[in-house]
Scaffold this active site. Sequence first.
Site, PDB file in Angstrom:
ATOM      1  CB  CYS A 121      26.634 -10.164 -15.020  1.00  0.00           C
ATOM      2  SG  CYS A 121      24.952  -9.605 -15.225  1.00  0.00           S
ATOM      3  CG  HIS A 164      27.725  -6.890 -11.754  1.00  0.00           C
ATOM      4  ND1 HIS A 164      28.551  -6.499 -12.770  1.00  0.00           N
ATOM      5  CD2 HIS A 164      26.519  -7.108 -12.332  1.00  0.00           C
ATOM      6  CE1 HIS A 164      27.894  -6.475 -13.909  1.00  0.00           C
ATOM      7  NE2 HIS A 164      26.652  -6.837 -13.672  1.00  0.00           N
ATOM      8  CD  GLU A 179      31.785  -6.520 -11.253  1.00  0.00           C
ATOM      9  OE1 GLU A 179      31.482  -7.578 -10.668  1.00  0.00           O
ATOM     10  OE2 GLU A 179      31.165  -6.099 -12.252  1.00  0.00           O
TER      11      GLU A 179
END
Length: 189
Positions: free
Chosen positions: A80, A169, A171
């Site tokens: 990002c 994202h 994560e």
Amino acid sequence: MITIGILAVQGAFIEHQYILEKLGVKTFEIRQLRDLKKGMDGLILPGGESTAMGKLLHDLGLFNPLKDLIKSGLPVLGTCAGMILLANKLTNDSHIHFQTMNIEVERNAYGRQLGSFFTNALFGDQEIPMTFIRAPYISKVGPGVEILSVVNDRIVAARENNQLATAFHPELTDSTYLHEYFLSIIKAR
Ligand code: GLN
């Protein structure tokens, strides 16, 4: 054992740490210049706010050392805002950052209504969950860049040698697939 440095001046860095710990990887946070002495096999540039991150990188004296490491081949994952930091060109912003990756990126590309969304889509030949938060997308890739994911006709993940970039994202999901892919780049070196 693999050690990964995670830029931790701003944004969503802790979630990368959790995922990498799950995968048995050692991590440390990069907050100041002396942290770079620890030595790393890979670098993560997390999501957050790219303009703020860019300014902090300069203020902390981290900008040139990190740029040199990336240019010398250190494997890097930019997610990002981290992808924005890597881009060679930004279509709608005058603040350009490392410019190490041959991609052109548009910031905040999905407009207000679609500012944030979640989907499952292909990354390479594997379907993975993807969380987009005021996400950028890749509007153009140069030679040597491999496109790894396209969502709604927009390029959202790509790789150029040691550099891996995602608009989403990885994560913020419970899938470790993308981080494992990044580890495979490190191991292949
Ligand atoms: N919109 C942010 C930027 O332009 C990126 C968003 C994110 O990292 N989640 O820096």
